[in-house]
Design a protein around this motif. Structure first.
Motif, short mmCIF file in Angstrom:
data_model
loop_
_atom_site.label_atom_id
_atom_site.label_comp_id
_atom_site.label_asym_id
_atom_site.label_seq_id
_atom_site.Cartn_x
_atom_site.Cartn_y
_atom_site.Cartn_z
N PRO A 1 0.81 -1.22 0.00
CA PRO A 1 0.00 0.00 0.00
C PRO A 1 0.84 1.27 0.00
N THR A 2 1.95 1.26 0.74
CA THR A 2 2.79 2.46 0.80
C THR A 2 3.35 2.81 -0.56
N ARG A 3 3.84 1.83 -1.30
CA ARG A 3 4.37 2.10 -2.63
C ARG A 3 3.28 2.56 -3.58
N MET A 4 2.10 2.02 -3.43
CA MET A 4 0.99 2.46 -4.26
C MET A 4 0.63 3.92 -3.95
N ARG B 1 -5.63 1.90 -19.09
CA ARG B 1 -5.03 2.08 -17.76
C ARG B 1 -5.39 0.95 -16.81
N GLU B 2 -6.68 0.58 -16.75
CA GLU B 2 -7.10 -0.41 -15.76
C GLU B 2 -6.58 -1.81 -16.08
N ARG B 3 -6.56 -2.17 -17.35
CA ARG B 3 -6.06 -3.50 -17.70
C ARG B 3 -4.56 -3.59 -17.41
N ALA B 4 -3.82 -2.53 -17.69
CA ALA B 4 -2.39 -2.53 -17.38
C ALA B 4 -2.16 -2.64 -15.88
N PHE B 5 -2.97 -1.93 -15.08
CA PHE B 5 -2.81 -2.00 -13.63
C PHE B 5 -3.21 -3.38 -13.11
N TYR B 6 -4.24 -3.97 -13.69
CA TYR B 6 -4.63 -5.33 -13.30
C TYR B 6 -3.48 -6.31 -13.54
N PRO C 1 -13.54 -0.60 -7.60
CA PRO C 1 -12.92 -1.86 -8.01
C PRO C 1 -12.57 -1.83 -9.49
N ILE C 2 -11.77 -2.78 -9.89
CA ILE C 2 -11.39 -2.89 -11.29
C ILE C 2 -12.64 -3.20 -12.12
N GLY C 3 -12.68 -2.69 -13.33
CA GLY C 3 -13.87 -2.82 -14.16
C GLY C 3 -14.18 -4.25 -14.55
N SER C 4 -15.45 -4.57 -14.68
CA SER C 4 -15.86 -5.92 -15.06
C SER C 4 -15.42 -6.27 -16.48
N ASP C 5 -15.11 -5.27 -17.30
CA ASP C 5 -14.62 -5.55 -18.64
C ASP C 5 -13.15 -5.96 -18.63
N THR D 1 -13.24 -10.16 -11.04
CA THR D 1 -13.08 -9.93 -9.61
C THR D 1 -13.55 -8.53 -9.22
N SER D 2 -14.05 -8.43 -7.98
CA SER D 2 -14.37 -7.12 -7.41
C SER D 2 -13.50 -6.82 -6.21
N LEU D 3 -12.47 -7.66 -5.96
CA LEU D 3 -11.59 -7.47 -4.80
C LEU D 3 -10.27 -6.82 -5.15
N LEU D 4 -10.06 -6.43 -6.41
CA LEU D 4 -8.85 -5.72 -6.79
C LEU D 4 -9.20 -4.30 -7.21
N PRO D 5 -8.34 -3.32 -6.88
CA PRO D 5 -8.65 -1.92 -7.17
C PRO D 5 -8.39 -1.55 -8.62
N SER D 6 -8.90 -0.41 -9.02
CA SER D 6 -8.78 0.03 -10.40
C SER D 6 -7.51 0.84 -10.66
N GLY D 7 -6.80 1.26 -9.61
CA GLY D 7 -5.60 2.05 -9.81
C GLY D 7 -4.90 2.33 -8.51
#
Length: 537
Positions: free
Chosen positions: A281-284, A318-323, A346-350, A354-360
């Motif tokens: 989390p700190t690095r994020m 952006r979101e797919r790269a972060f995923y 959460p990260i987009g359904s597209d 999962t709904s447990l990972l963030p979008s960025g």
């Protein structure tokens, strides 16, 4: 094998695997690639002989060196280390020009084919000033900068360069940082350099850095601005009253860098990508303050900081790269529970189910005064159970979502309120937890989930899914003596019973959820009310 052959083999391997694809040779500013880099560096190895190796071997306490035991391994390690030490090059960290063009690789090649063509403007001034400083101040005969030394027309070279960038900065003998908006040290925290995505790793990776002002003037003397080595201040420096006062560089730059980046002097001096479990989390949070021109670069520029690698794919979004960054972290390390310490979108359904990972990385921002989950938060627990951040069961990504074990506490809505567009839901928890409802702030677009009529059954079934717990070999569950991190889960299907794990999804909240157990060390929970389950969310 003759010693000369051993040295040649070690140098060729180092040039091929640990150095940039091409470099500028100084002072004549000739572009050379790996074959010529090898030839340029070979004379620097000429004085290595058997006596030198024997003296070096005798001076090292090999008992403290891991994975090196036999005489052959010691010899190989000594040769590799001296080759790395002498294969020196300077590397530049900068921000790209806004109003003028940088000098790029195609420009340089075109100029080589047309000698009558000359460069003018800020781009060539930056290049020549950097090379002059590297050669004059630091005695470097090789130099690298991203604007010129990467052929971005080659997708394979661009991919290799981005995935190797952290290692190239880490192996540089000196990283020269030009703060193009700054004249005085006291003004440096507002420089644009501290807002860019790529410069974060360029600050953390090099073991040795030197800061320069917009006029290419060294802010402070001394070998390294990243360590506690003593030095004298530069005479005439208006930022200091005593010209000959002895201080250390990090004591001066440390507070300024922490103000600009949030990175403490200790984290700066001792940064290690392999220690990922300690501060995901700190690095994020560090990264959340940075911007990039290409949206995918917000993830790509973090590969080295987290010690992972994956192929680049500009255009993926952006979101797919972060995923894919999160996926690489999950697939690389054991101690990864802290990756769940986020809140928000959460990260987009597209992108993934999962709904447990963030979008960025911005989802890891936190309120002032609230500590993020770090390994130090579990020190009290160490007396009771040998805790690690590694889940007992694998936490894996599937096509249905993220598989994770959660400690589940049923929750019901006691009441809701909305004041000045701040939506609050008061949740009543299950047995062994405090009786007063827990207030949860939710986004306005999710508030309706709690404010529906009871008749349709939608929104009645909720639970807190705690993920900050530990089990011993007898499956006794321990909750830390601190507020526990949890997900607020809602049933997607009101007709499915609460026991059906896969029909739950995470509710979008702006703040990380925390639950304070009344009996944090109690191991005889009422299993009819509270249970541990494996979810795919």
């Amino acid at each position: 094998m003759p010693l000369s052959d051993e040295i040649n083999t070690a140098l060729r391997a180092h040039v091929s695997n640990n150095m940039p694809i091409r470099l500028l040779r100084l002072p004549d500013l000739q572009m050379i690639e790996r074959g010529d880099i090898f030839k340029h560096l070979l004379p620097k190895m000429s004085d290595i002989n058997e006596r030198w190796i024997a003296n070096k071997d005798a001076s090292i306490n090999w008992e403290q060196v891991e994975f090196v035991s036999t005489p052959e391994e010691r010899r190989q390690r000594i040769i590799q280390d001296i080759v790395k030490e002498r294969a020196e090059y300077a590397i530049l960290s900068h921000t790209w020009l806004l109003d003028e063009r940088e000098i790029t690789y195609p420009d340089w090649m075109a100029q080589q084919n047309s000698p009558q063509k000359t460069f003018t403007g800020a781009g060539i001034a930056k290049l020549t000033n950097f090379c002059h400083v590297a050669y004059r101040d630091h005695k470097m005969t090789l130099a690298w900068l991203d604007t010129l030394c990467i052929n971005k027309d080659s997708t394979s070279e661009l991919d290799e360069s981005i995935r190797s960038m952290y290692r190239w900065y880490c192996n540089a003998a000196i990283c020269i940082i030009i703060l193009a908006d700054t004249e005085r040290m006291s003004e440096m925290t507002t420089d644009r350099w501290f807002t860019r995505g790529w410069t974060l790793q360029e600050l953390l990776a090099p073991p040795r850095i030197k800061f320069y002002s917009k006029k290419w003037r060294m802010f402070m003397q001394g070998r390294n601005d990243k360590t506690n080595g003593n030095r004298k201040e530069i005479p005439g420096d208006d930022d200091h009253d005593e010209n000959d006062k002895i201080v250390n560089n990090l004591s001066v730059f440390g507070p300024l860098l922490e103000k600009a980046t949030g990175i403490s002097p200790d984290e700066l001096a001792n940064f290690d990508p392999a220690a990922t479990r300690r501060n995901i989390p700190t690095r994020m949070i560090w990264a959340s303050k940075r911007i990039t021109t290409r949206e995918e670069d917000r993830a790509y520029c973090l590969m080295g900081i987290f010690g992972v690698s994956f192929s680049i794919a500009y255009g993926e979004g952006r979101e797919r790269a972060f995923y894919r960054l999160l996926e690489a972290i999950l697939n690389t390390y054991r101690d990864i529970l802290a990756i769940l310490d986020w809140s928000g979108k959460p990260i987009g359904s597209d992108v993934h189910a999962t709904s447990l990972l963030p979008s960025g990385p911005e989802c890891y921002k936190h309120r002032a005064g609230e500590a993020r989950l770090e390994s130090s938060a579990w020190r009290d627990l160490q007396d009771y159970v040998p805790f690690s951040f590694a889940p007992k069961e694998p936490m894996t990504l599937t096509h249905l979502g993220l598989r994770v074990d959660l400690y589940c506490i049923p929750a019901t809505v006691a009441r809701t309120e909305q004041v000045d567009n701040v939506c609050t839901v008061y949740m009543q928890c299950g047995a062994n937890f405090r009786e007063e409802p827990i207030p949860i702030t939710v986004y306005p677009h999710t508030f309706r989930r709690f404010d529906e009529d009871d008749d349709d059954g939608f929104g009645n079934e909720f639970m807190f899914g705690i993920w900050t717990f530990e089990r011993d070999s007898q499956d006794t569950v321990y909750i830390p003596n601190l507020p526990s991190r949890a997900f607020l889960l809602m049933s997607n299907d009101p007709h499915q019973p609460i026991e059906m794990a896969r029909v739950w999804s995470k509710v979008d909240t702006p703040d990380a959820l925390r639950i304070s157990p009344d009996s944090p060390w109690q191991d005889d929970w009422d299993m009819d009310e509270i249970s541990m389950r494996t979810f795919i969310l």
